[in-house]
Scaffold this motif. Structure first.
Motif, PDB file in Angstrom:
ATOM      1  N   MET A 144       0.797  -1.070  -0.184  1.00 24.40           N
ATOM      2  CA  MET A 144      -0.023  -0.010   0.075  1.00 24.40           C
ATOM      3  C   MET A 144       0.724   1.052  -0.117  1.00 24.40           C
ATOM      4  SD  MET A 144      -3.082  -0.707  -0.192  1.00 24.40           S
ATOM      5  CE  MET A 144      -3.522   1.057  -0.124  1.00 24.40           C
ATOM      6  N   LEU A 145       1.894   1.182   0.799  1.00 23.79           N
ATOM      7  CA  LEU A 145       2.818   2.253   0.691  1.00 23.79           C
ATOM      8  C   LEU A 145       3.310   2.531  -0.567  1.00 23.79           C
ATOM      9  CD1 LEU A 145       4.712   1.951   4.069  1.00 23.79           C
ATOM     10  CD2 LEU A 145       3.180   3.816   3.324  1.00 23.79           C
ATOM     11  N   THR A 188       0.717   4.062  -2.529  1.00 23.83           N
ATOM     12  CA  THR A 188       0.449   5.461  -2.439  1.00 23.83           C
ATOM     13  C   THR A 188       1.589   6.310  -2.927  1.00 23.83           C
ATOM     14  OG1 THR A 188      -0.612   4.665  -0.284  1.00 23.83           O
ATOM     15  CG2 THR A 188       0.101   7.186  -0.290  1.00 23.83           C
ATOM     16  N   THR A 189       2.693   5.929  -2.811  1.00 21.97           N
ATOM     17  CA  THR A 189       4.002   6.873  -3.211  1.00 21.97           C
ATOM     18  C   THR A 189       3.534   7.153  -4.817  1.00 21.97           C
ATOM     19  OG1 THR A 189       5.346   5.659  -1.538  1.00 21.97           O
ATOM     20  CG2 THR A 189       6.455   6.927  -3.934  1.00 21.97           C
ATOM     21  N   GLN A 210       0.696   7.087  -6.215  1.00 25.43           N
ATOM     22  CA  GLN A 210      -0.426   8.246  -6.415  1.00 25.43           C
ATOM     23  C   GLN A 210      -0.163   9.269  -6.162  1.00 25.43           C
ATOM     24  OE1 GLN A 210      -3.121   5.944  -3.755  1.00 25.43           O
ATOM     25  NE2 GLN A 210      -4.174   5.089  -5.335  1.00 25.43           N
ATOM     26  N   ASN A 211       0.779   9.611  -5.322  1.00 29.46           N
ATOM     27  CA  ASN A 211       1.493  10.954  -4.841  1.00 29.46           C
ATOM     28  C   ASN A 211       2.558  11.363  -5.560  1.00 29.46           C
ATOM     29  OD1 ASN A 211      -0.488  11.962  -2.293  1.00 29.46           O
ATOM     30  ND2 ASN A 211      -0.104   9.623  -2.012  1.00 29.46           N
ATOM     31  N   LEU A 214      -7.543  14.193  -0.899  1.00 29.73           N
ATOM     32  CA  LEU A 214      -6.951  12.831  -0.519  1.00 29.73           C
ATOM     33  C   LEU A 214      -7.963  11.729  -0.547  1.00 29.73           C
ATOM     34  CD1 LEU A 214      -3.883  12.288   1.400  1.00 29.73           C
ATOM     35  CD2 LEU A 214      -5.628  10.663   1.819  1.00 29.73           C
ATOM     36  N   GLU A 224     -11.523   9.973  -3.664  1.00 25.81           N
ATOM     37  CA  GLU A 224     -11.747   8.350  -3.479  1.00 25.81           C
ATOM     38  C   GLU A 224     -13.364   8.307  -3.170  1.00 25.81           C
ATOM     39  OE1 GLU A 224      -9.562   6.146  -3.777  1.00 25.81           O
ATOM     40  OE2 GLU A 224      -7.878   7.021  -3.250  1.00 25.81           O
ATOM     41  N   TRP A 232      -5.036   0.817   5.465  1.00 21.90           N
ATOM     42  CA  TRP A 232      -5.170   1.495   4.144  1.00 21.90           C
ATOM     43  C   TRP A 232      -5.137   2.916   4.296  1.00 21.90           C
ATOM     44  CZ3 TRP A 232      -8.697   5.040   2.475  1.00 21.90           C
ATOM     45  CH2 TRP A 232      -8.501   5.433   1.114  1.00 21.90           C
ATOM     46  N   ARG A 281      -2.198   5.483   3.303  1.00 19.92           N
ATOM     47  CA  ARG A 281      -2.690   6.420   2.297  1.00 19.92           C
ATOM     48  C   ARG A 281      -2.231   7.967   2.956  1.00 19.92           C
ATOM     49  NH1 ARG A 281      -3.407   8.868  -1.642  1.00 19.92           N
ATOM     50  NH2 ARG A 281      -5.263   9.155  -2.931  1.00 19.92           N
TER      51      ARG A 281
END
Length: 334
Positions: free
Chosen positions: A26-27, A30-31, A33-34, A119, A123, A142, A146
């Motif tokens: 997930m990290l 998320t990385t 996604q960002n 953020l 979603e 999650w 996030r």
């Protein structure tokens, strides 16, 4: 005769095994996604650092020239030669006070609006929040993943920004030969010390909370901006009471009062002391009742109150940040 035998799962090469789902995955997601946020913050930090380095080097060079030529003292600036040598320091000083300080003051609001608010709001707006039910990680894990990447990015960015701004202000501005920039001024205070860090984290958490409650991106962004601006206004009203105010009485000279607080102090309130010992605030004092004033009374914060005041303010903001995140985590299952 050859036969194709499927390898046992336990003996399959490690490189071919599927990655175990969990917080690490997930990290990583998320990385990705960002990425836009991370690259934007990194680019802004590089630009601001370059500007501050230029301000520092330009100021140091001019001050060195003034010292070598005997033009550092203000008493020498009436001469054409010394004034010409002094003039190059105006541009970096103006850029720091009039451009960078307002820009850094606006950074927490921009973080709340463009990083925090979308953020979770995106979603919910796109319906992708339902996918977390089908994942192997819990909603809480999650959400932790996030928030981790943008949270750490904002912390590093605001910390580096605050350190650089404080260093240049202390070294080249407040102790420079010409600039007058007390630490409690409107755009100076939120650009120094721990203020940018605390406000950035608070704005990020507030934006996430608003996005969770509103669930629409644009309304969440507008509401977050209004709330952060309102919090700034409210904090400025209560800020004088975060540390005991210094009170003093300054005798007047020939009936003319003057402001006698120390250099770079924050004057909170001022008034006149009449012959009978009564005090009248400048807000209510008219010209005739104050003609017989024998002294001036002052309530102010000296410059060394900056750190304790900012620590109290940072503590309040971090507590509000924790409350906002707690509410988000408790409601993420809904």
């Amino acid at each position: 005769m050859s036969t194709n035998v499927l390898p046992d799962r336990a003996t399959a090469p490690a490189s071919r095994r599927p990655a175990a789902p969990g917080l690490r995955g997930m990290l990583w997601l998320t990385t990705r996604q960002n990425r836009a946020v991370l690259w934007t913050l990194a680019a802004l930090l590089v630009l601001v650092a370059a500007d501050l380095l230029w301000i520092h080097l330009a100021s140091r060079h001019t001050i060195g020239v003034l010292r070598r030529t005997g033009c550092y003292s203000p008493s020498t600036w009436s001469g054409t030669r010394c004034w010409t040598l002094l003039s190059p320091i105006d541009r970096p000083t103006y850029w720091f006070v009039e451009i960078l300080q307002p820009a850094v003051t606006a950074v927490p609001l921009l973080i709340g609006v463009f990083v925090g608010a979308p953020l979770l709001a995106q979603e919910y707006e796109r319906g992708t929040i339902r996918l977390i039910r089908a994942q192997s990680v819990s909603p809480v894990r999650w959400l932790a993943a996030r928030l981790a990447v943008p949270g750490i990015a904002v912390l590093v960015f605001s910390g580096a920004l605050a350190s650089l701004m404080t260093w240049v202000w202390w070294t080249d501005i407040v102790h420079g030969p010409v600039a007058f920039d007390p630490p409690f001024q409107f755009f100076t205070y939120p650009a120094l010390g721990v203020a940018p860090i605390a406000w950035s984290l608070f704005a990020l958490a507030l934006g996430v909370l608003v996005g969770r409650l509103v669930r629409r991106t644009l309304p969440a962004m507008f509401l977050t901006g209004a709330l952060v601006a309102g919090a700034h206004g409210l904090m400025s009203l209560v800020r004088p009471y975060f540390h005991p105010i210094v009170e003093t009485v300054v005798p007047t000279d020939a009936g003319h009062s003057f402001i006698g607080q120390p250099t770079n102090a924050w004057l909170v309130e001022r008034g006149s002391v009449l012959a009978d010992g009564s005090r009248i605030s400048d807000d209510t004092c008219q010209s005739s009742p104050c003609d017989g004033a024998t002294a001036v009374w002052l309530r102010y914060h000296p410059a060394d109150h900056l750190v304790p005041i900012q620590l109290v303010e940072a503590g309040i903001l971090l507590a509000l940040t924790a409350v906002a995140l707690l509410v988000v985590f408790r409601r993420i299952r809904a």
